[in-house]
Design an enzyme around this catalytic site. Structure first.
Site, PDB file in Angstrom:
ATOM      1  N   PHE A  10       0.824  -1.225   0.000  1.00 28.90           N
ATOM      2  CA  PHE A  10       0.000   0.000   0.000  1.00 28.90           C
ATOM      3  C   PHE A  10       0.858   1.275   0.000  1.00 28.90           C
ATOM      4  O   PHE A  10       0.863   2.053  -0.971  1.00 28.90           O
ATOM      5  CB  PHE A  10      -0.939  -0.068   1.212  1.00 28.90           C
ATOM      6  CG  PHE A  10      -1.571   1.221   1.626  1.00 28.90           C
ATOM      7  CD1 PHE A  10      -2.195   2.046   0.699  1.00 28.90           C
ATOM      8  CD2 PHE A  10      -1.568   1.602   2.970  1.00 28.90           C
ATOM      9  CE1 PHE A  10      -2.793   3.245   1.097  1.00 28.90           C
ATOM     10  CE2 PHE A  10      -2.169   2.781   3.377  1.00 28.90           C
ATOM     11  CZ  PHE A  10      -2.772   3.613   2.443  1.00 28.90           C
ATOM     12  N   THR A 132       6.097   2.903  12.798  1.00 33.20           N
ATOM     13  CA  THR A 132       4.709   3.161  13.178  1.00 33.20           C
ATOM     14  C   THR A 132       4.608   3.813  14.557  1.00 33.20           C
ATOM     15  O   THR A 132       5.500   3.655  15.395  1.00 33.20           O
ATOM     16  CB  THR A 132       3.949   1.816  13.183  1.00 33.20           C
ATOM     17  OG1 THR A 132       2.661   2.001  13.748  1.00 33.20           O
ATOM     18  CG2 THR A 132       4.673   0.752  14.004  1.00 33.20           C
ATOM     19  N   ASP A 133       3.468   4.472  14.791  1.00 33.20           N
ATOM     20  CA  ASP A 133       3.212   5.028  16.124  1.00 33.20           C
ATOM     21  C   ASP A 133       2.856   3.935  17.140  1.00 33.20           C
ATOM     22  O   ASP A 133       2.861   4.176  18.347  1.00 33.20           O
ATOM     23  CB  ASP A 133       2.089   6.078  16.080  1.00 33.20           C
ATOM     24  CG  ASP A 133       0.753   5.560  15.553  1.00 33.20           C
ATOM     25  OD1 ASP A 133       0.652   4.363  15.204  1.00 33.20           O
ATOM     26  OD2 ASP A 133      -0.213   6.355  15.515  1.00 33.20           O
ATOM     27  N   LYS A 162       7.834  -4.337  15.193  1.00 34.89           N
ATOM     28  CA  LYS A 162       8.274  -3.051  14.635  1.00 34.89           C
ATOM     29  C   LYS A 162       9.188  -2.331  15.633  1.00 34.89           C
ATOM     30  O   LYS A 162      10.175  -1.710  15.247  1.00 34.89           O
ATOM     31  CB  LYS A 162       7.075  -2.170  14.289  1.00 34.89           C
ATOM     32  CG  LYS A 162       6.250  -2.641  13.105  1.00 34.89           C
ATOM     33  CD  LYS A 162       7.001  -2.672  11.778  1.00 34.89           C
ATOM     34  CE  LYS A 162       7.301  -1.293  11.221  1.00 34.89           C
ATOM     35  NZ  LYS A 162       7.886  -1.367   9.849  1.00 34.89           N
ATOM     36  N   PRO A 213     -18.045  -4.682  10.512  1.00 36.94           N
ATOM     37  CA  PRO A 213     -17.724  -5.211  11.844  1.00 36.94           C
ATOM     38  C   PRO A 213     -16.907  -4.245  12.706  1.00 36.94           C
ATOM     39  O   PRO A 213     -15.708  -4.052  12.490  1.00 36.94           O
ATOM     40  CB  PRO A 213     -16.897  -6.469  11.526  1.00 36.94           C
ATOM     41  CG  PRO A 213     -16.263  -6.179  10.193  1.00 36.94           C
ATOM     42  CD  PRO A 213     -17.161  -5.231   9.467  1.00 36.94           C
TER      43      PRO A 213
HETATM   44  P1  NAD Z   1       1.473  -3.628   3.295  1.00 38.50           P
HETATM   45  O1  NAD Z   1       1.192  -4.832   4.123  1.00 38.50           O
HETATM   46  O2  NAD Z   1       0.396  -3.055   2.439  1.00 38.50           O
HETATM   47  O3  NAD Z   1       2.710  -3.926   2.320  1.00 38.50           O
HETATM   48  C1  NAD Z   1       3.869  -4.579   2.747  1.00 38.50           C
HETATM   49  C2  NAD Z   1       4.701  -4.912   1.520  1.00 38.50           C
HETATM   50  O4  NAD Z   1       5.910  -5.554   1.959  1.00 38.50           O
HETATM   51  C3  NAD Z   1       4.009  -5.890   0.553  1.00 38.50           C
HETATM   52  O5  NAD Z   1       4.196  -5.450  -0.767  1.00 38.50           O
HETATM   53  C4  NAD Z   1       4.724  -7.205   0.805  1.00 38.50           C
HETATM   54  O6  NAD Z   1       4.739  -8.060  -0.329  1.00 38.50           O
HETATM   55  C5  NAD Z   1       6.112  -6.726   1.175  1.00 38.50           C
HETATM   56  N1  NAD Z   1       6.858  -7.700   1.985  1.00 38.50           N
HETATM   57  C6  NAD Z   1       6.414  -8.355   3.082  1.00 38.50           C
HETATM   58  N2  NAD Z   1       7.373  -9.182   3.547  1.00 38.50           N
HETATM   59  C7  NAD Z   1       8.444  -9.019   2.730  1.00 38.50           C
HETATM   60  C8  NAD Z   1       9.748  -9.584   2.709  1.00 38.50           C
HETATM   61  N3  NAD Z   1      10.139 -10.492   3.618  1.00 38.50           N
HETATM   62  N4  NAD Z   1      10.599  -9.186   1.740  1.00 38.50           N
HETATM   63  C9  NAD Z   1      10.224  -8.276   0.801  1.00 38.50           C
HETATM   64  N5  NAD Z   1       8.998  -7.724   0.778  1.00 38.50           N
HETATM   65  C10 NAD Z   1       8.131  -8.086   1.732  1.00 38.50           C
HETATM   66  O7  NAD Z   1       2.034  -2.554   4.300  1.00 38.50           O
HETATM   67  P2  NAD Z   1       1.837  -0.961   4.326  1.00 38.50           P
HETATM   68  O8  NAD Z   1       0.578  -0.651   5.009  1.00 38.50           O
HETATM   69  O9  NAD Z   1       2.117  -0.439   2.980  1.00 38.50           O
HETATM   70  O10 NAD Z   1       3.029  -0.560   5.319  1.00 38.50           O
HETATM   71  C11 NAD Z   1       4.342  -0.318   4.823  1.00 38.50           C
HETATM   72  C12 NAD Z   1       5.249   0.011   5.984  1.00 38.50           C
HETATM   73  O11 NAD Z   1       4.744   1.153   6.668  1.00 38.50           O
HETATM   74  C13 NAD Z   1       5.349  -1.096   7.040  1.00 38.50           C
HETATM   75  O12 NAD Z   1       6.682  -1.149   7.487  1.00 38.50           O
HETATM   76  C14 NAD Z   1       4.418  -0.640   8.141  1.00 38.50           C
HETATM   77  O13 NAD Z   1       4.852  -1.137   9.391  1.00 38.50           O
HETATM   78  C15 NAD Z   1       4.580   0.867   8.055  1.00 38.50           C
HETATM   79  N6  NAD Z   1       3.426   1.660   8.506  1.00 38.50           N
HETATM   80  C16 NAD Z   1       2.174   1.410   7.997  1.00 38.50           C
HETATM   81  C17 NAD Z   1       1.105   2.223   8.390  1.00 38.50           C
HETATM   82  C18 NAD Z   1      -0.297   2.006   7.847  1.00 38.50           C
HETATM   83  O14 NAD Z   1      -1.237   2.642   8.320  1.00 38.50           O
HETATM   84  N7  NAD Z   1      -0.507   1.134   6.857  1.00 38.50           N
HETATM   85  C19 NAD Z   1       1.320   3.272   9.292  1.00 38.50           C
HETATM   86  C20 NAD Z   1       2.609   3.486   9.794  1.00 38.50           C
HETATM   87  C21 NAD Z   1       3.653   2.684   9.384  1.00 38.50           C
HETATM   88  O1  DAU Z   2      -1.030   3.238  13.728  1.00 38.55           O
HETATM   89  C1  DAU Z   2      -0.333   2.807  12.606  1.00 38.55           C
HETATM   90  C2  DAU Z   2      -0.765   1.410  12.247  1.00 38.55           C
HETATM   91  O2  DAU Z   2      -2.070   1.520  11.690  1.00 38.55           O
HETATM   92  C3  DAU Z   2       0.165   0.691  11.271  1.00 38.55           C
HETATM   93  O3  DAU Z   2       1.412   0.522  11.886  1.00 38.55           O
HETATM   94  C4  DAU Z   2      -0.411  -0.662  10.861  1.00 38.55           C
HETATM   95  O4  DAU Z   2       0.416  -1.262   9.880  1.00 38.55           O
HETATM   96  C5  DAU Z   2      -1.794  -0.441  10.281  1.00 38.55           C
HETATM   97  O5  DAU Z   2      -2.392  -1.687   9.966  1.00 38.55           O
HETATM   98  C6  DAU Z   2      -2.671   0.317  11.276  1.00 38.55           C
HETATM   99  O6  DAU Z   2      -2.962  -0.504  12.437  1.00 38.55           O
HETATM  100  P1  DAU Z   2      -4.431  -0.538  13.111  1.00 38.55           P
HETATM  101  O7  DAU Z   2      -4.570  -1.787  13.881  1.00 38.55           O
HETATM  102  O8  DAU Z   2      -4.716   0.755  13.801  1.00 38.55           O
HETATM  103  O9  DAU Z   2      -5.301  -0.562  11.745  1.00 38.55           O
HETATM  104  P2  DAU Z   2      -6.616  -1.367  11.330  1.00 38.55           P
HETATM  105  O10 DAU Z   2      -7.086  -0.773  10.049  1.00 38.55           O
HETATM  106  O11 DAU Z   2      -6.427  -2.844  11.384  1.00 38.55           O
HETATM  107  O12 DAU Z   2      -7.641  -0.980  12.473  1.00 38.55           O
HETATM  108  C7  DAU Z   2      -7.972   0.383  12.748  1.00 38.55           C
HETATM  109  C8  DAU Z   2      -8.911   0.403  13.926  1.00 38.55           C
HETATM  110  O13 DAU Z   2     -10.161  -0.184  13.515  1.00 38.55           O
HETATM  111  C9  DAU Z   2      -8.437  -0.442  15.098  1.00 38.55           C
HETATM  112  O14 DAU Z   2      -8.808   0.201  16.314  1.00 38.55           O
HETATM  113  C10 DAU Z   2      -9.206  -1.752  14.953  1.00 38.55           C
HETATM  114  C11 DAU Z   2     -10.498  -1.319  14.310  1.00 38.55           C
HETATM  115  N1  DAU Z   2     -11.134  -2.327  13.402  1.00 38.55           N
HETATM  116  C12 DAU Z   2     -10.383  -2.859  12.427  1.00 38.55           C
HETATM  117  C13 DAU Z   2     -10.913  -3.810  11.577  1.00 38.55           C
HETATM  118  C14 DAU Z   2     -10.058  -4.430  10.494  1.00 38.55           C
HETATM  119  C15 DAU Z   2     -12.478  -2.639  13.554  1.00 38.55           C
HETATM  120  O15 DAU Z   2     -13.180  -2.119  14.434  1.00 38.55           O
HETATM  121  N2  DAU Z   2     -13.010  -3.575  12.704  1.00 38.55           N
HETATM  122  C16 DAU Z   2     -12.287  -4.181  11.744  1.00 38.55           C
HETATM  123  O16 DAU Z   2     -12.828  -5.057  11.012  1.00 38.55           O
END
Ligand code: NAD
Ligand code: DAU
Length: 356
Positions: A10, A132-133, A162, A213
């Site tokens: 993503f 991440t936070d 992390k 959900p």
């Molecule tokens: P994501 O799960 O959408 O994507 C992760 C990517 O890493 C995928 O393309 C996957 O194929 C690749 N990957 C996984 N394992 C691997 C490996 N061993 N070698 C090479 N590639 C590998 O994750 P995202 O939401 O895009 O998050 C990216 C980064 O940002 C992560 O490090 C996550 O901890 C951090 N982050 C995410 C969020 C969020 O809200 N999504 C917020 C803060 C930080």
């Molecule tokens: O804070 C940063 C993090 O945010 C990143 O490091 C993670 O990679 C990312 O996945 C995200 O984590 P969360 O656990 O906060 O995200 P998620 O979208 O899974 O859930 C957001 C909030 O919504 C959390 O309080 C759980 C709730 N939730 C989630 C799902 C999937 C629901 O209530 N129902 C659901 O079905």
């Protein structure tokens, strides 16, 4: 050029697309293509010679070393991770392997590569770790927001993995002088997010006529940042961040989950009206074990020192996001095939429906 890990996921894909749209510096994109990695996210770069995609694992040190030697990147931007908290509860092993061992392996390969560079090459090199936070744990409603000096207190297998990776990055700077930077960001949302996470899951379920959900009472608070703003922050940290420093990145948008879902339903009611409001699909289900109550980010340091602030408000970012999902239903249908169905049944089948 730069080396990006996890650039088919993503945030990584958004970063690569934004990077190549705004400058000509090529990108080597190393991604294992797990369930979360999707080559379709990068389809518009198929004929673009500035994007070199490598299907591989960050744990494969020989591969990483060969890529560093061959392409001589000036920076690594490290996104690759297992990223979903619920999956880490069901199966923590992959999180330790990729997030901890994988980051260790990448740091060691980088250290060896740096030793081959001349002084100018070493001085210009950067290792930007995307974190991440969640490493800071949970807050009560009255606690001050997480700052860069908040002690680490991770609560889930995901956040612990992390946090471990952040500590490794920090130690490789202090012990070996590796030129590292770390960003600790709040919840991202926007185009290309896999529909296992709250916002895209709720959009997909709403349009599919399925329950929405809500875990527990839905009063858990997250800070939300549009993914394009996170990518801009990372570009700025890479460009001007102080070596060894960490930067908290957030949207100044604290919202309770239930409010987020209400807003999503209202936007869908406007943009894709159905016979009744999507709100009727809301369903309260068993809570996530160890569910963190509140995250909040104090993003004043990155604003003060690097001049970055988010451009999108939650309202503008969410509207763009809902419209993107409405316009890309084929993308959603494709990622919902295969493994996705298995995950939905693993995570949701045993959650009891509860009254609010
Ligand atoms: P994501 O799960 O959408 O994507 C992760 C990517 O890493 C995928 O393309 C996957 O194929 C690749 N990957 C996984 N394992 C691997 C490996 N061993 N070698 C090479 N590639 C590998 O994750 P995202 O939401 O895009 O998050 C990216 C980064 O940002 C992560 O490090 C996550 O901890 C951090 N982050 C995410 C969020 C969020 O809200 N999504 C917020 C803060 C930080
Ligand atoms: O804070 C940063 C993090 O945010 C990143 O490091 C993670 O990679 C990312 O996945 C995200 O984590 P969360 O656990 O906060 O995200 P998620 O979208 O899974 O859930 C957001 C909030 O919504 C959390 O309080 C759980 C709730 N939730 C989630 C799902 C999937 C629901 O209530 N129902 C659901 O079905």
């Amino acid at each position: 050029m730069i080396l990006v890990t996890g650039g088919a996921g993503f945030i990584g894909a958004n970063f690569v697309l934004d990077w190549l749209a705004s400058q000509d510096e090529p990108v080597i994109n190393l991604d294992k293509l797990t369930y979360a990695g999707n080559p379709d996210n990068l389809s518009q770069l198929q004929a673009d010679a500035r994007h070199i995609f490598v299907h591989g694992d960050i744990c494969d040190r020989a591969l990483v070393s060969a890529l560093l030697t061959q392409y001589q990147p000036r920076a690594i931007v490290h996104f690759a991770a297992e990223s979903h908290v619920d999956r880490s509860i069901h199966g923590p092993g992959d999180f330790i392997r990729t997030n901890v061992d994988g980051t260790f392996s990448l740091l060691e390969a980088t250290r060896a590569y740096l030793s081959t560079l001349d002084d100018a090459g070493k001085a210009g090199f950067r290792f930007l770790h995307v974190s991440t936070d969640e490493v800071f744990g949970t807050l009560s409603t009255t606690d001050p927001a997480f700052s860069e000096t908040t002690p680490y207190a991770p609560n889930s297998p995901y956040s612990a993995s992390k946090a471990a990776s952040d500590h490794l990055v920090r130690a490789w700077h202090h012990t070996y002088g590796l030129p590292v930077l770390t960003g600790n960001c709040s919840n991202n949302y926007g185009p290309l997010q896999f529909p296992e996470k709250l916002i895209p899951l709720m959009i997909a379920n709403a349009l599919g006529g399925k329950p929405l959900p809500i875990y527990g009472d839905g009063q858990q608070i997250r800070d939300w940042l549009y993914v394009g703003d996170h990518c801009a922050a990372l570009r700025r940290v890479l460009q001007a961040g102080q070596l060894g420093e960490t930067y908290n990145i957030g949207g100044w948008n604290e919202k309770a989950n239930l409010d987020v879902v209400h807003t999503l339903c209202d936007l869908l009611d406007e943009l894709k009206p159905s016979t009744q409001s999507y709100r009727v699909q809301i369903s309260f289900v068993t809570d996530r074990p160890g569910h963190d109550r509140r995250y909040a980010i104090d993003a004043r340091k990155i604003e003060r020192e690097l001049g970055w602030r988010p451009q999108e408000t939650f309202e503008t970012g969410l509207r763009k996001t809902v419209q993107w999902y409405l316009d890309h239903q084929d993308w959603v249908r494709k990622v919902q095939s295969g493994e996705y169905q298995q995950w939905m049944s693993t995570n949701y089948a045993q959650r009891q429906e509860a009254s609010a």
